[in-house]
Design a protein around this motif. Sequence first.
Motif, PDB file in Angstrom:
ATOM      1  N   CYS A 342       0.898  -1.197  -0.284  1.00 17.07           N
ATOM      2  CA  CYS A 342      -0.079   0.033  -0.058  1.00 17.07           C
ATOM      3  C   CYS A 342       1.056   1.254   0.025  1.00 17.07           C
ATOM      4  O   CYS A 342       0.384   2.530  -0.369  1.00 17.07           O
ATOM      5  N   ASP A 343       2.292   1.038   0.366  1.00 18.61           N
ATOM      6  CA  ASP A 343       2.990   2.159   0.706  1.00 18.61           C
ATOM      7  C   ASP A 343       2.429   3.146   1.637  1.00 18.61           C
ATOM      8  O   ASP A 343       2.244   4.600   1.516  1.00 18.61           O
ATOM      9  N   MET A 344       1.935   2.790   2.865  1.00 20.37           N
ATOM     10  CA  MET A 344       1.158   3.764   3.658  1.00 20.37           C
ATOM     11  C   MET A 344       1.273   2.922   5.167  1.00 20.37           C
ATOM     12  O   MET A 344       1.196   1.716   5.351  1.00 20.37           O
ATOM     13  N   CYS A 345       0.935   3.642   6.109  1.00 17.71           N
ATOM     14  CA  CYS A 345       0.870   2.991   7.598  1.00 17.71           C
ATOM     15  C   CYS A 345      -0.711   2.480   7.714  1.00 17.71           C
ATOM     16  O   CYS A 345      -1.522   3.248   7.442  1.00 17.71           O
ATOM     17  N   SER A 368     -15.624  -6.239  -4.376  1.00 23.58           N
ATOM     18  CA  SER A 368     -16.436  -5.213  -5.275  1.00 23.58           C
ATOM     19  C   SER A 368     -17.134  -3.993  -4.334  1.00 23.58           C
ATOM     20  O   SER A 368     -17.164  -3.010  -4.720  1.00 23.58           O
ATOM     21  N   LEU A 369     -17.564  -4.437  -3.055  1.00 20.85           N
ATOM     22  CA  LEU A 369     -18.343  -3.645  -2.084  1.00 20.85           C
ATOM     23  C   LEU A 369     -17.232  -2.711  -1.448  1.00 20.85           C
ATOM     24  O   LEU A 369     -17.302  -1.549  -1.389  1.00 20.85           O
ATOM     25  N   TYR A 370     -16.311  -3.424  -1.235  1.00 20.61           N
ATOM     26  CA  TYR A 370     -15.035  -2.580  -0.588  1.00 20.61           C
ATOM     27  C   TYR A 370     -14.509  -1.553  -1.331  1.00 20.61           C
ATOM     28  O   TYR A 370     -14.315  -0.454  -1.145  1.00 20.61           O
ATOM     29  N   GLN A 371     -14.299  -1.960  -2.671  1.00 20.45           N
ATOM     30  CA  GLN A 371     -13.642  -0.945  -3.792  1.00 20.45           C
ATOM     31  C   GLN A 371     -14.499   0.053  -4.178  1.00 20.45           C
ATOM     32  O   GLN A 371     -14.279   1.187  -4.468  1.00 20.45           O
ATOM     33  N   SER A 372     -15.660  -0.184  -4.114  1.00 21.33           N
ATOM     34  CA  SER A 372     -16.869   1.096  -4.276  1.00 21.33           C
ATOM     35  C   SER A 372     -16.971   2.201  -3.135  1.00 21.33           C
ATOM     36  O   SER A 372     -17.460   3.310  -3.498  1.00 21.33           O
ATOM     37  N   LYS A 373     -16.131   1.884  -1.985  1.00 26.43           N
ATOM     38  CA  LYS A 373     -16.030   2.974  -1.275  1.00 26.43           C
ATOM     39  C   LYS A 373     -14.850   3.425  -1.024  1.00 26.43           C
ATOM     40  O   LYS A 373     -14.553   4.318  -0.183  1.00 26.43           O
ATOM     41  N   GLN A 374     -14.018   3.444  -2.054  1.00 32.64           N
ATOM     42  CA  GLN A 374     -12.433   3.718  -1.627  1.00 32.64           C
ATOM     43  C   GLN A 374     -12.374   5.021  -2.870  1.00 32.64           C
ATOM     44  O   GLN A 374     -13.152   5.225  -3.705  1.00 32.64           O
ATOM     45  N   HIS A 375     -11.180   5.786  -2.515  1.00 35.01           N
ATOM     46  CA  HIS A 375     -11.058   7.072  -3.382  1.00 35.01           C
ATOM     47  C   HIS A 375      -9.670   6.460  -4.074  1.00 35.01           C
ATOM     48  O   HIS A 375      -8.613   5.898  -3.465  1.00 35.01           O
ATOM     49  N   CYS A 376      -9.851   6.740  -5.453  1.00 32.96           N
ATOM     50  CA  CYS A 376      -8.688   6.261  -6.265  1.00 32.96           C
ATOM     51  C   CYS A 376      -7.423   6.917  -5.908  1.00 32.96           C
ATOM     52  O   CYS A 376      -7.422   8.251  -6.190  1.00 32.96           O
ATOM     53  N   TRP A 377      -6.418   6.389  -6.009  1.00 29.54           N
ATOM     54  CA  TRP A 377      -5.073   7.049  -5.960  1.00 29.54           C
ATOM     55  C   TRP A 377      -4.579   7.806  -7.227  1.00 29.54           C
ATOM     56  O   TRP A 377      -3.511   8.655  -7.062  1.00 29.54           O
ATOM     57  N   LEU A 378      -5.280   7.662  -8.257  1.00 30.18           N
ATOM     58  CA  LEU A 378      -4.750   8.415  -9.382  1.00 30.18           C
ATOM     59  C   LEU A 378      -5.758   9.672  -9.498  1.00 30.18           C
ATOM     60  O   LEU A 378      -5.312  10.842  -9.596  1.00 30.18           O
ATOM     61  N   GLN A 413       7.337   1.036  -9.993  1.00 28.87           N
ATOM     62  CA  GLN A 413       7.817   0.974  -8.792  1.00 28.87           C
ATOM     63  C   GLN A 413       7.104   0.760  -7.635  1.00 28.87           C
ATOM     64  O   GLN A 413       5.752   0.625  -7.737  1.00 28.87           O
ATOM     65  N   ASN A 414       7.859   0.532  -6.324  1.00 27.51           N
ATOM     66  CA  ASN A 414       6.999  -0.203  -5.372  1.00 27.51           C
ATOM     67  C   ASN A 414       6.757   1.136  -4.340  1.00 27.51           C
ATOM     68  O   ASN A 414       7.215   1.269  -3.595  1.00 27.51           O
ATOM     69  N   HIS A 415       5.910   1.769  -4.867  1.00 30.16           N
ATOM     70  CA  HIS A 415       5.202   2.972  -4.124  1.00 30.16           C
ATOM     71  C   HIS A 415       3.708   3.078  -4.569  1.00 30.16           C
ATOM     72  O   HIS A 415       3.562   2.792  -5.861  1.00 30.16           O
ATOM     73  N   SER A 416       3.026   3.936  -4.012  1.00 29.41           N
ATOM     74  CA  SER A 416       1.419   3.988  -4.565  1.00 29.41           C
ATOM     75  C   SER A 416       1.552   5.269  -5.551  1.00 29.41           C
ATOM     76  O   SER A 416       2.663   5.944  -5.778  1.00 29.41           O
ATOM     77  N   GLU A 417       0.689   5.464  -6.211  1.00 28.04           N
ATOM     78  CA  GLU A 417       0.365   6.371  -7.384  1.00 28.04           C
ATOM     79  C   GLU A 417       0.302   7.728  -6.820  1.00 28.04           C
ATOM     80  O   GLU A 417       0.847   8.574  -7.561  1.00 28.04           O
ATOM     81  N   ARG A 418       0.028   7.859  -5.522  1.00 24.57           N
ATOM     82  CA  ARG A 418      -0.191   9.197  -4.931  1.00 24.57           C
ATOM     83  C   ARG A 418       1.206   9.930  -4.732  1.00 24.57           C
ATOM     84  O   ARG A 418       1.314  11.146  -4.639  1.00 24.57           O
ATOM     85  N   LYS A 419       2.274   8.892  -4.531  1.00 24.89           N
ATOM     86  CA  LYS A 419       3.714   9.435  -4.163  1.00 24.89           C
ATOM     87  C   LYS A 419       4.653   9.160  -5.437  1.00 24.89           C
ATOM     88  O   LYS A 419       5.750   9.713  -5.576  1.00 24.89           O
ATOM     89  N   ILE A 438      -8.053  17.220  -8.886  1.00 27.72           N
ATOM     90  CA  ILE A 438      -7.262  16.446  -9.734  1.00 27.72           C
ATOM     91  C   ILE A 438      -7.902  16.556 -11.218  1.00 27.72           C
ATOM     92  O   ILE A 438      -8.803  16.062 -11.259  1.00 27.72           O
ATOM     93  N   THR A 439      -7.027  17.165 -12.056  1.00 29.06           N
ATOM     94  CA  THR A 439      -7.388  17.042 -13.332  1.00 29.06           C
ATOM     95  C   THR A 439      -6.624  16.217 -14.389  1.00 29.06           C
ATOM     96  O   THR A 439      -5.431  16.266 -14.044  1.00 29.06           O
TER      97      THR A 439
END
Length: 448
Positions: A342-345, A368-378, A413-419, A438-439
């Motif tokens: 995840c590259d996060m705590c 599918s239910l869990y993913q529907s509640k997440q915020h995309c890191w892109l 690479q081994n980090h999240s898209e946010r970083k 974000i655009t």
Amino acid sequence: MNENIKEKLLLQVEDYDADAADQHPSCRHGPTVLFYRQSETPNDGFYACSAYRNPKLCNFRINRIQWKGNKWKRSTEKVVDFPKAANCVNDPDPTSHLVALSQDDVHAQYFFDENALHFFADQCQALRIDKVICMGAPRLHFHLRRGQKIKSFLLDFDERFGKYLSPEEFCLYNMCNNHFFYDRQPFELFLQSQDNERVLIVTDPPFGCRTELIAHTLRSLMRLHNRINGLPVTPLPIFWVYPYYMANYIKQDMPELQVCDYKLNYTNHSRYTNVGASRRTYGSPVRVFTNVPLELLKLQPTEGYKYCDKCQRYTAVENVHCDRCNNCCSQNGQTYRHCEYCDMCVKPNYVHCSSCRRCCQREGHDCSLYQSKQHCWLCGQRGHIETNCSDWLQLKCKNRKNKRTIGCLICGQNHSERKCKLRSRYFQESQFMGHTLITIRKQKHKHG
């Protein structure tokens, strides 16, 4: 109206000084709130009481179409007379003997313990606060007026305090719609600042209250303060007492607020206490959300806090600094661990799910239910994860055809898209009042 109880209920609050055409109908607790389902428009909604969630306690309800169809305006709201003072006006702290109101549908009256009172008083002194608006925090009000050189005004839904306080320091008040039941003029006089006096708002709303309502009220009080003192758009320092697990809701409504590590306890709460058999293993989940820079708040080492030189702020002793995240990330009283995928705590009991690309509370969950509640890191939008991001799929990027679910989709690479340092090639980010927009960047097409 379609009564789909599983669908999120949205709301709209009446703005102060709203035009007659935009006014909401009122019940006996002030202007009502417009509720409507997420799949519908406000015109399909209904008006209901802002303070009472149980219709058995306040059954006011009118459809928006029906209200807008009426040609008559809302009647002028009657100002209630301030109660006559009782013989106990000199009682230093009536919260020490008054029976706390415990009807959770209306009141959730819990009183701060001594450590919490000293915490707020210490912060007021450090921040050089001259006046405090105690919104739903009666015990703090009585603590400040005893021996503290700080003026305080109590706004509370419990009319019993009118027997102990004068109109110059108390008003019966509905924090869910910013409604004053008594004459508001004494409060406006309190807000008048002289010689650059500093005013702080401390609010301790019921934990079942919608955060949108409290945020709207806080902004309304700040606008009132600015108008009275002839100031431009100037924020007031805020201490909002709420559980840490409500952080996402508060950040949606007031993204400028940060959570302080201080664990706040009550004297009369069966779970949020640090004494007796009811004490929780990891301490109280109640925190202080504030727009005051966290480095200005001092927490006592004798109560389980330390100073982090890297974060340059006080944190809980169990909140170990993570060099990868460059932050002390723990929120729930445990020591978090850093997940390399995840590259996060994350919380120590969480397990990583390769399909969801995140750590979850348990294995075998509904992906599918869990993913529907997440915020995309892109793209930052809620409702999907990165591998299903339509914005990313539209970009002409060589990595988009890669089927990997581990590692950064942008560079591998081994980090999240946010970083990822390369994300600025594809996404443009801008900050405003704590919100991140974000655009997609327009891609330059090669010719020939």
